[in-house]
Design a protein around this motif. Structure first.
Motif, mmCIF file in Angstrom:
data_model
loop_
_atom_site.group_PDB
_atom_site.id
_atom_site.type_symbol
_atom_site.label_atom_id
_atom_site.label_comp_id
_atom_site.label_asym_id
_atom_site.label_seq_id
_atom_site.Cartn_x
_atom_site.Cartn_y
_atom_site.Cartn_z
ATOM 1 N N THR A 212 0.747 -1.118 -0.083
ATOM 2 C CA THR A 212 0.018 0.002 0.024
ATOM 3 C C THR A 212 0.879 1.234 -0.123
ATOM 4 N N SER B 290 -1.472 2.115 -6.532
ATOM 5 C CA SER B 290 -2.698 2.584 -6.432
ATOM 6 C C SER B 290 -3.550 1.595 -7.469
ATOM 7 N N CYS C 183 -14.114 -1.562 -3.891
ATOM 8 C CA CYS C 183 -13.247 -1.090 -2.862
ATOM 9 C C CYS C 183 -12.954 -1.722 -1.725
ATOM 10 N N ASP D 150 -8.577 1.085 -4.901
ATOM 11 C CA ASP D 150 -8.530 2.399 -4.151
ATOM 12 C C ASP D 150 -9.603 3.214 -4.906
ATOM 13 N N ARG E 294 -12.938 0.004 4.308
ATOM 14 C CA ARG E 294 -12.158 0.882 3.399
ATOM 15 C C ARG E 294 -12.969 2.053 2.730
#
Ligand SMILES: Cc1cc2nc3c(=O)[nH]c(=O)nc-3n(C[C@H](O)[C@H](O)[C@H](O)COP(=O)(O)OP(=O)(O)OC[C@H]3O[C@@H](n4cnc5c(N)ncnc54)[C@H](O)[C@@H]3O)c2cc1C
Ligand SMILES: Nc1ncnc2c1ncn2[C@@H]1O[C@H](COP(=O)(O)O)[C@@H](O)[C@H]1O
Lengths: 348, 283
Positions: A32, A36, A52, A57, A171
């Motif tokens: 991470t 991306s 997601c 992302d 998230r």
């Protein structure tokens, strides 16, 4: 930061499970902060944010009906338009009937290389070169390939070659909806059949009807598969396998030898020229474990083999290798299973 | 109606051998065959011709000179013409470069209503060439076709496409590129008369210059994918071995497998067993 795109697919208005596997692949390519991940979701779907929760992302959702899987040309045109805006270093799709049609179409339009049906991927964090590994020559060799010319580096990835990540609803869901027809630079040349002229709005193709297979769930997403091979020696033997599978709520799979002999239907064939599966438990009974068979089940979580030959290659691929005559073992096992029942049966 | 069928010559995989030193495929000329899946595309074309004898079918291949054998087989099955794209410059082509050359040949020949190919070649095993050829020709493509019928005007077709969980029925406007899967039906065998005709037939061949391509656009040079490594897979897990040839061994092996099934949540003790266990543990 390496930007990675995945081509998500939807099925009956929902994000398809195979797309979640792609997200796991994309996330595996770097920590991470160093990668991306953007999911491109063409076609109508009510749950784009799921992408997601499973690792993207951000999501670009292009909900137009015309971008549903069967017609490669409008979808490739849409993807070209998106690439016009931004070029990721990597673009992955699943090696499904959709991915294996759209991505080559896009690759040819964009003058890019494309590696089909990869089972392993890695990204050099420094150079951002994507190493794409796939079985070749009937599964006898693994070739590692790079696509050198231009961005993005593209590959289709074999379904079930990786498990999805745990769903994390914590998230942030960032979903951008783009109506393809309004996207900048998105009036694609649809060529001689004039694109939008009815009755062929989808670049020469019009869907009349969809007919799902009637058969049972099949082996594709089964939690447990018990597969039989030539070691059964006769079709009647497979009835024993059916009974055992029924007792424990597993699906019956087969080697090509068994399918060629008519002991099981082709959709149950596991391997290079059949299906690739990745169940929790795979039990190979009377199967030698030829490389082409292994290609279809080596990612199973736990593998058990029952074979009279301890030297059969399947043994080395097993977590539990049982040396036994299957015609003695299966009845003995079924007798012991009398005290148990399938968990599915309890839930029902 | 004009149809082109793309036919590839491939090494026979069942007799495929590997060099034990290098792990690469040993290719020998006499074990080459027509890509088995291309026979289904040929069959689809020949069925159209059966129904409408006005149809002409051209078989097109790219490969070394011996790929002529594959084209003669297509002629023997009933194709009318054959063209081979050949030349040293085409060597080492990936799917992009192959499609570039095949589509250039198709443009040069011109006027096809249908361009048919196999689902995939058994050697490269990518299935990419069909859609890529379509993209180069700016034509629509339909993949995994399992059955096909043409409208009386020959400007439209209805096709069944086989996908993961079922099939789709589609109307298609021609011209179009289609790739076929096995569901189309068993390919016919060549007749003796066909074989004789095929033997005598003149094949045309196209080289780089005929296609108006440069050496940079094809072959290894023009290919955007590069093989960097070839391995023979070595697969293994930490196997626990159990021998079930004795009664005791059988007992243990069955218990081990049942324990796994329990652990995976496949099975649960049935009520009787659970009840019995409960009764036993009660004081
Ligand atoms: C291009 C290509 C694609 C292929 N694709 C596939 C594919 O998708 N899937 C696939 O499976 N294969 C595929 N194959 C075929 C593969 O190479 C093998 O031939 C096949 O997997 C062997 O099947 P099998 O294990 O059932 O048979 P065998 O190799 O004959 O093995 C039978 C096993 O049963 C054991 N046995 C015999 N009797 C008993 C008994 N009484 N009790 C217990 N064990 C017993 C034997 O010891 C032996 O290990 C492909 C081949 C090629 C060239
Ligand atoms: N060199 C070639 N010559 C003619 N047709 C080819 C060639 N390569 C691929 N094709 C066609 O494209 C299909 C898919 O091939 P592939 O993408 O290599 O798996 C094959 O079934 C053939 O119909």
């Amino acid at each position: 930061m390496n930007e990675i795109w995945i081509l998500a697919e939807s099925k009956s208005g929902h994000v398809a499970p195979v797309s979640l596997e792609l997200l796991a692949w994309a996330r595996s390519l770097g920590k991470t902060g160093s990668v991306s991940v953007t999911a491109i979701l063409p076609g109508p779907a009510i749950d784009p944010e799921e992408l997601c929760y499973f690792g993207a992302d951000s999501v670009i959702h292009c909900p137009s009906e015309g971008l549903s899987g069967f017609s490669a040309r409008p979808l490739a045109a849409c993807l070209s338009a998106l690439l016009e805006r931004r070029r990721p270093s990597v673009f992955l799709a699943a090696a499904t009937t959709t991915g294996r049609t759209v991505l080559p179409y896009l690759a040819a339009c964009e003058g890019l290389g494309l590696t089909a049906d990869c089972t392993e991927l890695s990204l050099d964090p420094e150079t951002a070169v994507l190493l794409q590994t796939r079985p070749a020559a009937g599964g006898n060799i693994m070739a590692t390939i790079r696509t050198t010319r231009g961005k993005p580096q593209m590959a289709t990835v074999r379904p079930h070659s990786r498990r999805p990540l745990e769903r994390d609803p914590g998230r942030t869901a960032s979903v951008e909806v783009m109506d393809f027809h309004e996207a900048p630079g998105a009036a694609p040349p649809l060529g001689r059949d004039g694109g939008d002229s009815p009755p062929f709005p989808n670049g020469g193709l019009l869907l009349v009807e969809e007919r799902p297979f009637e058969s049972s769930r099949g082996i594709a997403d089964a939690r447990a598969v018990i597969a039989g091979g030539k070691g059964f020696r006769k079709k009647e033997g497979f009835a024993l396998l059916d009974r055992l599978a029924g007792l424990v709520g597993a699906e019956v799979g087969a080697s090509r030898e068994a399918v060629d002999r008519g002991w099981a239907d082709y959709p149950r064939q596991v391997g290079l020229s059949g299906r690739t599966i990745s169940p929790e438990l795979y039990i190979a009974v009377g199967i030698s474990g030829a490389i082409q068979h292994l290609a279809g089940m080596q990612t199973s979580k736990t593998i058990v083999s029952i074979n009279s030959d301890p030297e059969a290659p399947i043994a080395a691929m097993s977590d539990l290798a049982i040396r036994a005559d299957l015609y003695e073992f299966i009845p003995a096992l079924m007798a012991k299973l009398a005290g148990y029942r399938s968990a599915d049966g309890v839930e029902a | 109606m004009k149809i082109a069928v793309l036919v590839k010559q491939v090494p026979e995989t069942d007799s495929l051998t590997l060099d034990p030193e290098t792990g690469t495929v040993v290719r020998s000329e006499d074990s080459s065959i027509v890509n088995p899946l291309d026979l289904y595309a040929l069959e689809a074309a020949l069925r159209i011709k059966d129904a409408d004898p006005e149809t002409s079918i051209l078989a097109l291949s790219m490969g070394p000179p011996q790929a002529e054998t594959a084209l003669r087989e297509a002629l023997a099955m009933g194709c009318d013409e054959a063209v081979l794209v050949t030349g040293r410059e085409f060597g080492g082509s990936d799917t992009w470069a192959t499609s570039r050359a095949l589509s250039a040949a198709l443009s040069k020949l011109g006027g096809f209503d249908l361009i048919l190919c196999g689902e995939k070649a058994t050697d490269g095993d990518t299935g990419q060439v069909g859609p890529e050829v379509a993209a180069f020709l700016d034509l629509p493509v339909l993949t995994y076709v399992g059955s096909l019928s043409l409208s009386s005007s020959r400007k439209e077709a209805q096709a069944q496409r086989i996908v993961e969980d079922g099939s789709q029925v589609l109307r298609c406007r021609l011209p179009m590129v289609m790739s076929f899967c096995k569901a189309i039906g068993e390919p016919r065998l060549p007749l003796l008369s066909g074989k004789r005709r095929a033997k005598a037939a003149q094949l045309r061949s196209f080289g780089l210059a005929d296609l108006g391509l440069t050496a940079e656009e094809t072959g290894a040079k023009g290919s955007p994918t590069k093989v960097v490594k070839v391995d023979r897979p070595r697969l293994s897990r930490e196997a626990t071995f159990m021998d079930a040839r004795t009664e005791e061994g059988m007992d243990k092996a069955c218990d081990a497998l049942i324990a796994l099934m329990l652990e995976k949540g496949l099975i649960v003790p049935s009520a009787a067993v659970a009840g019995a266990t409960a009764a036993r543990t009660q004081p």
